[in-house]
Design a protein around this motif. Sequence first.
Motif, PDB file in Angstrom:
ATOM      1  N   VAL A 211       0.779  -1.132  -0.109  1.00 35.42           N
ATOM      2  CA  VAL A 211       0.095  -0.179   0.197  1.00 35.42           C
ATOM      3  C   VAL A 211       0.945   1.345  -0.072  1.00 35.42           C
ATOM      4  CG1 VAL A 211      -1.852   1.299   1.250  1.00 35.42           C
ATOM      5  CG2 VAL A 211      -1.656  -1.335   1.202  1.00 35.42           C
ATOM      6  N   ALA A 212       0.817   2.088  -0.918  1.00 33.40           N
ATOM      7  CA  ALA A 212       1.677   3.169  -1.074  1.00 33.40           C
ATOM      8  C   ALA A 212       0.674   4.372  -0.760  1.00 33.40           C
ATOM      9  CB  ALA A 212       2.128   3.586  -2.616  1.00 33.40           C
ATOM     10  N   THR A 213       1.011   5.327   0.285  1.00 38.72           N
ATOM     11  CA  THR A 213       0.403   6.507   0.683  1.00 38.72           C
ATOM     12  C   THR A 213       1.238   7.680   0.993  1.00 38.72           C
ATOM     13  OG1 THR A 213      -0.864   4.779   1.996  1.00 38.72           O
ATOM     14  CG2 THR A 213      -1.072   7.204   2.654  1.00 38.72           C
ATOM     15  N   ASP A 214       0.781   8.780   0.421  1.00 40.66           N
ATOM     16  CA  ASP A 214       1.486  10.177   0.505  1.00 40.66           C
ATOM     17  C   ASP A 214       0.859  10.783   1.602  1.00 40.66           C
ATOM     18  OD1 ASP A 214      -0.839  11.144  -0.599  1.00 40.66           O
ATOM     19  OD2 ASP A 214       0.063  11.861  -2.229  1.00 40.66           O
ATOM     20  N   THR A 215       1.687  11.856   1.788  1.00 42.04           N
ATOM     21  CA  THR A 215       1.212  12.818   3.060  1.00 42.04           C
ATOM     22  C   THR A 215      -0.145  13.452   2.755  1.00 42.04           C
ATOM     23  OG1 THR A 215       2.492  14.383   1.964  1.00 42.04           O
ATOM     24  CG2 THR A 215       3.818  13.202   3.757  1.00 42.04           C
ATOM     25  N   ARG A 216      -0.411  13.386   1.491  1.00 37.44           N
ATOM     26  CA  ARG A 216      -1.923  14.103   1.371  1.00 37.44           C
ATOM     27  C   ARG A 216      -3.228  12.978   1.262  1.00 37.44           C
ATOM     28  NH1 ARG A 216      -0.843  16.933  -4.372  1.00 37.44           N
ATOM     29  NH2 ARG A 216      -3.203  17.206  -4.233  1.00 37.44           N
ATOM     30  N   GLY A 217      -2.730  11.587   1.604  1.00 38.85           N
ATOM     31  CA  GLY A 217      -3.536  10.636   2.152  1.00 38.85           C
ATOM     32  C   GLY A 217      -4.022   9.814   0.905  1.00 38.85           C
ATOM     33  N   ARG A 218      -3.336  10.080  -0.398  1.00 38.80           N
ATOM     34  CA  ARG A 218      -3.633   9.556  -1.627  1.00 38.80           C
ATOM     35  C   ARG A 218      -3.122   8.071  -1.376  1.00 38.80           C
ATOM     36  NH1 ARG A 218      -2.031  13.854  -5.888  1.00 38.80           N
ATOM     37  NH2 ARG A 218       0.055  13.872  -4.789  1.00 38.80           N
ATOM     38  N   ARG A 219      -3.794   7.297  -2.093  1.00 41.33           N
ATOM     39  CA  ARG A 219      -3.334   5.633  -1.830  1.00 41.33           C
ATOM     40  C   ARG A 219      -3.468   5.045  -2.949  1.00 41.33           C
ATOM     41  NH1 ARG A 219      -5.795   2.672   3.423  1.00 41.33           N
ATOM     42  NH2 ARG A 219      -4.365   4.435   4.117  1.00 41.33           N
ATOM     43  N   THR A 220      -2.688   4.103  -3.140  1.00 38.34           N
ATOM     44  CA  THR A 220      -2.952   2.636  -4.111  1.00 38.34           C
ATOM     45  C   THR A 220      -2.349   1.428  -3.645  1.00 38.34           C
ATOM     46  OG1 THR A 220      -0.772   3.088  -5.157  1.00 38.34           O
ATOM     47  CG2 THR A 220      -2.792   4.356  -6.163  1.00 38.34           C
ATOM     48  N   THR A 221      -3.034   0.250  -4.172  1.00 34.72           N
ATOM     49  CA  THR A 221      -2.428  -0.980  -3.786  1.00 34.72           C
ATOM     50  C   THR A 221      -1.943  -1.733  -4.967  1.00 34.72           C
ATOM     51  OG1 THR A 221      -4.171  -0.716  -1.953  1.00 34.72           O
ATOM     52  CG2 THR A 221      -3.448  -3.128  -2.602  1.00 34.72           C
ATOM     53  N   GLY A 222      -0.879  -2.558  -4.715  1.00 34.97           N
ATOM     54  CA  GLY A 222      -0.575  -3.786  -5.725  1.00 34.97           C
ATOM     55  C   GLY A 222      -0.098  -4.875  -4.773  1.00 34.97           C
ATOM     56  N   THR A 223      -0.099  -5.785  -5.668  1.00 31.74           N
ATOM     57  CA  THR A 223       0.222  -7.216  -5.396  1.00 31.74           C
ATOM     58  C   THR A 223       1.426  -7.855  -6.123  1.00 31.74           C
ATOM     59  OG1 THR A 223      -1.362  -8.194  -6.607  1.00 31.74           O
ATOM     60  CG2 THR A 223      -1.808  -7.578  -4.303  1.00 31.74           C
ATOM     61  N   THR A 234       2.228  -1.049  -7.073  1.00 32.17           N
ATOM     62  CA  THR A 234       1.396   0.075  -6.374  1.00 32.17           C
ATOM     63  C   THR A 234       2.095   1.311  -6.859  1.00 32.17           C
ATOM     64  OG1 THR A 234       0.441   0.820  -4.579  1.00 32.17           O
ATOM     65  CG2 THR A 234       2.839   0.044  -4.324  1.00 32.17           C
ATOM     66  N   ALA A 235       3.406   1.404  -6.915  1.00 32.72           N
ATOM     67  CA  ALA A 235       3.894   2.612  -7.395  1.00 32.72           C
ATOM     68  C   ALA A 235       3.541   2.975  -8.916  1.00 32.72           C
ATOM     69  CB  ALA A 235       5.538   2.696  -7.448  1.00 32.72           C
ATOM     70  N   ARG A 236       3.424   2.004  -9.879  1.00 24.63           N
ATOM     71  CA  ARG A 236       3.091   2.096 -11.144  1.00 24.63           C
ATOM     72  C   ARG A 236       1.539   2.573 -11.201  1.00 24.63           C
ATOM     73  NH1 ARG A 236      -0.206  -0.180 -14.680  1.00 24.63           N
ATOM     74  NH2 ARG A 236      -0.261  -2.105 -13.090  1.00 24.63           N
ATOM     75  N   LYS A 237       0.655   2.120 -10.454  1.00 25.13           N
ATOM     76  CA  LYS A 237      -0.839   2.743 -10.237  1.00 25.13           C
ATOM     77  C   LYS A 237      -0.593   4.228 -10.005  1.00 25.13           C
ATOM     78  CE  LYS A 237      -2.848  -1.659  -9.482  1.00 25.13           C
ATOM     79  NZ  LYS A 237      -3.660  -2.468  -8.544  1.00 25.13           N
ATOM     80  N   PHE A 238      -0.007   4.537  -8.590  1.00 25.79           N
ATOM     81  CA  PHE A 238      -0.005   5.839  -8.258  1.00 25.79           C
ATOM     82  C   PHE A 238       0.618   6.894  -9.257  1.00 25.79           C
ATOM     83  CE2 PHE A 238       0.826   9.105  -5.169  1.00 25.79           C
ATOM     84  CZ  PHE A 238       0.165   8.637  -4.011  1.00 25.79           C
ATOM     85  N   VAL A 239       1.691   6.366 -10.060  1.00 25.18           N
ATOM     86  CA  VAL A 239       2.176   7.374 -11.083  1.00 25.18           C
ATOM     87  C   VAL A 239       1.036   7.797 -11.911  1.00 25.18           C
ATOM     88  CG1 VAL A 239       3.864   7.762 -12.945  1.00 25.18           C
ATOM     89  CG2 VAL A 239       4.622   6.999 -10.640  1.00 25.18           C
ATOM     90  N   GLN A 240       0.527   6.555 -12.462  1.00 27.37           N
ATOM     91  CA  GLN A 240      -0.287   6.779 -13.440  1.00 27.37           C
ATOM     92  C   GLN A 240      -1.656   7.616 -13.245  1.00 27.37           C
ATOM     93  OE1 GLN A 240      -1.127   2.570 -14.691  1.00 27.37           O
ATOM     94  NE2 GLN A 240       0.609   2.675 -16.213  1.00 27.37           N
TER      95      GLN A 240
END
Length: 984
Positions: A211-223, A234-240
């Motif tokens: 689970v990737a979470t930034d200081t603004r509370g945005r979040r994505t999940t990857g397996t 999860t980083a790929r999803k976050f960047v996209q």
Amino acid sequence: MSTPYDRWPGTGASRRRFPIDPALEALRQCGAPVGDSGFVNALGVAMIHLSYFYENTRQLPGVTRGLLDALTRLGGTFLQRHAAVEGLAWVPGDKPGPLSTEIGHIASTLPAWAARQSWIAESTAVGHGLVGEPLPNRVVADLFRRVVGLLCVLDLYDSATRLAGGLLSHARRTAVVHDPVTALQAAARAAPVTYAYVREGPDHQATYRAVATDTRGRRTTGTGRTKKAAAQETARKFVQRYYPAAAATVTAVRPATQARELLGYRDHTWTVDRIQRAFGLPPAARPLLSQALIHSSWTYEHQSETARAGQRNNQLLGLVGSHVLEHEYSLAVARRAVVERPDTLLVVTLPNDAYERACRWADLTSGLLLGAGQSVAGTSTEITANVFQAVMAAVYISKRRPATLHSEWPTAWRPAWQMIAPGRARDLDDTTRLQRAASGLRLDIAYEFKSSGPSHQAVFVATAILTSPLLGDSVAVTGEGASGKTAAKHEVSRRVLDILASSASGIPDDGGHALNRLVLAQQAAILASNNPPVAAWAASKQFGLDLIQSPEELLEWAGRTDRHLRKRSSPQLVAGLTNAFRRARYLADTREQAIDAELLQTLDAIRAVTEPAGLDRTLTDRIVRLCQLFRCMGADEPDTDLAHLVGEWTSFHRDRLALAGPVPAVTLTARERAVLDAAANIMLRSKALAAARVIGERPLRMRFTGPTKPDLAHVCALWSAVTWSGVMRPVPGGVEVEIAGQAPPLKPGPVSQAAFAALHPSPDPFRRRVADVLHDIKNHASASRQASNAVAATPAGHHEQQADAYRHLERMQRLALSLTAVTSVPDAAAGGHVDLGPFLRQYARDLLTRLPDRVGLDTPATDTAAQAAIDERSLGLILDNLTANAVEAMASGGRIRMDWTVDEETAIIEVADDGPGIGADVVAALESGARIRTTKPGGSGIGLLSVESLLQRVGGQLAWIPSPVGTKWHLRLPLTAPTEGTDE
């Protein structure tokens, strides 16, 4: 006065010999001294392609592969150093990932960029097979690295920097981040991202959810199956989702805030003072020196203080320092290579323990800022090495990036310099050596670790597990304890190597380690396989192959080895080992080459005859003798005893051969019998009386006396070549034959059976077929002489007889030409090797000019460097035969396909066609050694047999590969050395 070029090898290069004008112009623009003849000569060395080097070794005294490789590596380290220092200024954060990506991008960008620099290819001296052909991009890239390395070793660093400037600018413009985690880190500076992981599923099928979470509370999940894979997903999803502009390229980064020295830490400050004074650095260097002594555990525990000082940990500096120091090491090695000119050079990156020793000698860790937990655990080899590398990066940058640190190095620190830039390529570490040994034995190797003691004083013990997929067996070896995993791995690797060395030569120990037994069984299985590395193993003295010319030692070794392998015996194993030992014998014993040379000389003499009268008795005797020699080597006859042979002499020669003394009970092979028969016939050939007597039993020695002729020594040398156990030598008044036969071993195991069988040459189908052709030549010679010498009753009869004599002469010359086309003697002047890439390219080019319009050719790729252990003439004859067969088979048209590949020990050349294929009888005849019956008009069926014979002499093989269309052959050739990982 000496110059930097005095020690360079002279190539006799000039702008005419080496067309390097384009390179000189490119380097002139970079400020290089292109008007200096010494520089031109050195550049001529750098611009040599390996194909030209191998073809012109004698014309390039002092130029070696080791020198060329040293320059290439040096140029590569210069480019990496430059990219690392440049990248440090803009890389965000304190993680080395983005900077590593930037440095790696240089290597991936270089081939395509270098290919666009036309001066490189235009100035490169290439072998005849590559003239006019485009060089592969990676080859051009290596040539560019070599030129950069040349400039470095000549201290022309300003020119090297200018030359590399275009590449580095191009690489920066085209930098693409392939790692989504790195892209996210670069894009999310304003709102840093953290990762949390959850392990899910059973142990044998575990997956991770990140689970990737930034200081603004945005979040994505990857397996993913690993934490790294899950983080990347999860980083790929976050960047996209949140940073789409960062998905392709790196966003420009603002320069970091000016850092300040960390104060209030006495040992830290004292160490910074000491480094500053030792290297004569300005006060402005102190913040960077301070950063070099900050561990990541300290910045994690002191984030506020780190931010106030604008500092970061030493990981990035450590990465930069590793490239700075690697260049220094490569420069020292290259300078030594210019002087010593080694034939080969394997430059391996210095291990961390070298930097650790230097760090501890300089006492740098006393000033290292560590977190509380890490202080308890202590500093590992990796931490200590990174400190030294980071400090050297800080020194290098603070010195304003000098050409080399060597000129800036303080005298008091000389001991540390010897540790990091020894000037001689270091030996491989034990783990790497073991991995190479295991690869050569086709064994898989894995390591397991156990630790004991408190975490800050943990002792690690490694176990190496060697597994044979071929045998389905494995052996584990455990090493001694060490202070880290790497050290423990080296320790157990060293023990495994010691065990292997104990059985590498000499007689196997009955009480040896289980690993020795596994290795012996593995070697036996490999040698009995379809493609055994006989040539390489004989050269490295493995599995007794080097003992093949010492029968007693070989049989003793085989008997001891059998005690380990009896349970694995099988007919297939015995047959495979017999073939391997025989191939080793063919490689070691080159006496048969004398017979081939005699054949070629005789065939040349036959072709030089212009009229039947030229067929004199001397030439006819040579043909008859060759027929006997080849018949002997091709015969498949049973053993006989000496008493039986003596009885035949008594019957056939009656009163002409006097036999004196008793006849011992000795068993003779067919070839041994032929040598004794030949000795008797040599003494009887003048129709005078001769005598024979036994003068020794073990080994058997027989002396034959009678009239002798001037060519006796030559004849003895020829007959000595037909059998490995017999020697014929001239003595006063006659000849002497010595037969050193071996008694068969009692209750032999698989290795003893194979070794004993290999000591007796097997019938050679090719030699047998040559004997048949020579017999036909002899008959035509006799018929030609008889027709030419006969007295005719009428002029018309005389004319007919002369016409008949010339017809027989023409037929025997055609047969002689056919034998010449399939006979080869290794070319000693060529060194017995061929550079396959250029050779195959040139061969394909020549073949295209000979092919009929109905037949096309798919040419082989030639961008790999490999030298095969065969001379050009022999390989050319082999390919001529196979391609000629292909053309004849495709009467209605088709294509010939040629390709090749290499592994560490073997090259495989493939020749295939679209024809109807070969019959099962031909394949069966090749496998059994039977005569191949040809369907070609006037054919002899000797071609494929000659291919097998030529390959056998160099340790190669001919293999028919089943194919749904046409015919496919594989030529397996041993390499003269392990394949290099280069594309030149």
